[in-house]
Design an enzyme around this catalytic site. Structure first.
Site, PDB file in Angstrom:
ATOM      1  N   GLU A   7       0.826  -1.203   0.000  1.00 53.49           N
ATOM      2  CA  GLU A   7       0.000   0.000   0.000  1.00 53.49           C
ATOM      3  C   GLU A   7       0.865   1.259   0.000  1.00 53.49           C
ATOM      4  OE1 GLU A   7      -2.043  -2.830   3.011  1.00 53.49           O
ATOM      5  OE2 GLU A   7      -0.087  -2.600   2.040  1.00 53.49           O
ATOM      6  N   THR A  12       9.792 -44.911  -5.649  1.00 53.18           N
ATOM      7  CA  THR A  12      10.640 -43.732  -5.499  1.00 53.18           C
ATOM      8  C   THR A  12      12.141 -44.024  -5.530  1.00 53.18           C
ATOM      9  OG1 THR A  12      10.573 -43.931  -3.089  1.00 53.18           O
ATOM     10  CG2 THR A  12       8.861 -42.590  -4.138  1.00 53.18           C
ATOM     11  N   THR A  57      17.487 -40.110   3.514  1.00 54.85           N
ATOM     12  CA  THR A  57      17.793 -39.464   2.240  1.00 54.85           C
ATOM     13  C   THR A  57      19.222 -38.941   2.224  1.00 54.85           C
ATOM     14  OG1 THR A  57      15.485 -38.859   1.876  1.00 54.85           O
ATOM     15  CG2 THR A  57      17.132 -37.566   0.699  1.00 54.85           C
ATOM     16  N   LEU A 113      10.152 -40.800   6.402  1.00 50.46           N
ATOM     17  CA  LEU A 113       9.685 -39.507   6.890  1.00 50.46           C
ATOM     18  C   LEU A 113       8.352 -39.130   6.253  1.00 50.46           C
ATOM     19  CD1 LEU A 113      10.048 -37.019   8.607  1.00 50.46           C
ATOM     20  CD2 LEU A 113      11.548 -36.054   6.839  1.00 50.46           C
TER      21      LEU A 113
END
Length: 374
Positions: A57, A166, A201, A305
């Site tokens: 603004e 995966t 991972t 996870l």
């Protein structure tokens, strides 16, 4: 709700596009855009781009100057009514004496919601709320979540074959998807405050998990869930030169190997959040991240996870990238989940968007059941 005209929609759409300019940079603040129109002409526009800098603004009013008087002000979020790093925007709007203020959505902070609207109306300014409110809320899903639930908005990104796998049985997963999909992921990383991964991972892929866009204006905090502090000191994530730009927070439950001091000396931050099973308490971790001003979390992790977050009802949205490959039943699944015995037990998803990215298919979906109602 007021009946909005076609031109109202046009100007608010422009304000939303301006707000989106801050997609990667406004954290922890919301993304906000503002357009000022007088006599069917745009006389001012602005966007909030960075915390501590003027709000949308203010930029729009500065550009409009005296032309803001008796104008229409379109803003994607209720003007703030409290002092933060900058003065309250609502006072600047009031001082400009516009005729009408059109607001996409109220401030989601329950402590201040509606106060900006009340202040404007108290000065005789017409205020209407709700024009493209869903779009404005979606642009600030993380900010809304943090203000209303005290939790960040959690997206889980998963790259998989068409049969939902995966990684190969030996853990290899690079690369399932093509380069266009991997580049698309960079944009999700860039708009997130945190990239969350698990120790599995890190050990399997040794990733850096950083934003690789040109240019990259901000690196998110990288968070590793590592219950027993197994992370190697020489992994890519803990490269000293990288830690300067992209810090690492390691959440753990116990330090039986006495590795915390070495990890801290390496440059990592540690936080101990054990549950009653000597694993990291994921809900407490997300609550802690919200207290640090984290709006959006992108999860890039394996089935362990991802499964734990899903089972705990902590995922707000999934981003699946499906590659035209078949990896077989021996390959790793997306989620470690309990064995279901009835279809009623299976989590249902609501598909938000499906599109092709290169040779791959991206599907965005969210849990069909509101987690707060479970």
């Amino acid at each position: 709700m007021s009946n909005f005209s076609t031109t109202d929609y046009t100007y608010m759409n422009l304000a939303l596009r301006l707000a989106a300019q801050g997609l990667y940079t406004t954290q922890p603040n919301p993304r906000v855009g503002c357009v000022i129109v007088r006599d069917h002409q745009i006389v001012g526009q602005g966007a909030h781009l960075k915390a501590g800098e003027p709000h949308a603004e203010v930029f729009a009013l500065q550009q409009a100057g005296e032309l803001a008087r008796d104008a229409d002000v379109y803003v994607t979020l209720e003007p703030c009514s409290h002092f933060g790093k900058t003065p309250p925007c609502v006072q600047a709007v009031i001082a400009a004496k516009p005729k009408r203020v059109i607001i996409a959505m109220q401030d989601p902070n329950p402590l201040v919601a509606g106060r900006g609207v009340d202040a404007l109306r108290a000065q005789g300014i017409e205020v209407v709320v709700g024009l493209l409110g869903q779009e404005a809320s979606a642009l600030n899903a993380g900010f809304v979540s943090r203000m209303t639930r005290g939790m960040p908005y959690v997206r889980s990104k998963i790259a998989a074959s068409l049969d939902g796998r995966t990684a190969l049985s030996n853990g290899k997963s690079q690369w399932i998807t093509g380069e266009p999909a991997r580049q698309d992921v960079q944009h999700w990383r860039a708009q997130s405050c945190v990239i969350l991964t698990g120790i599995g991972t890190v050990l399997a892929d040794n990733p850096s998990i950083t934003v690789r866009l040109n240019p990259t204006v901000r690196q998110p905090l990288r968070v590793v869930v590592d219950s027993h502090l197994q992370i190697p000191l020489d992994c890519k994530m803990l490269t000293p030169s990288l830690l300067v730009q992209s810090p690492v927070l390691i959440a753990y439950a116990e330090d039986t190997q006495q590795r915390s001091v070495a990890l801290i000396n390496q440059g990592a931050e540690l936080i101990c959040l054990p549950n009653n099973k000597q694993r990291v308490d994921l809900q407490k971790l997300l609550l802690e991240l919200a207290k640090r001003g984290v709006n959006e979390v992108l999860v890039e992790a394996g089935q362990g996870l991802n499964g734990a977050l899903l089972n705990a009802g902590l995922v707000d949205e999934f981003i699946f990238y499906y590659a035209p490959k078949l990896m077989g039943s021996a390959a790793h699944a997306m989620f470690a989940m309990p064995a279901f015995t009835a279809m009623q037990q299976v989590p249902d998803l609501q598909v938000l968007d499906v599109r092709q990215v290169g040779a791959d298919i991206r599907v965005r979906a969210k849990p069909a059941v509101d987690k707060t109602q479970r």
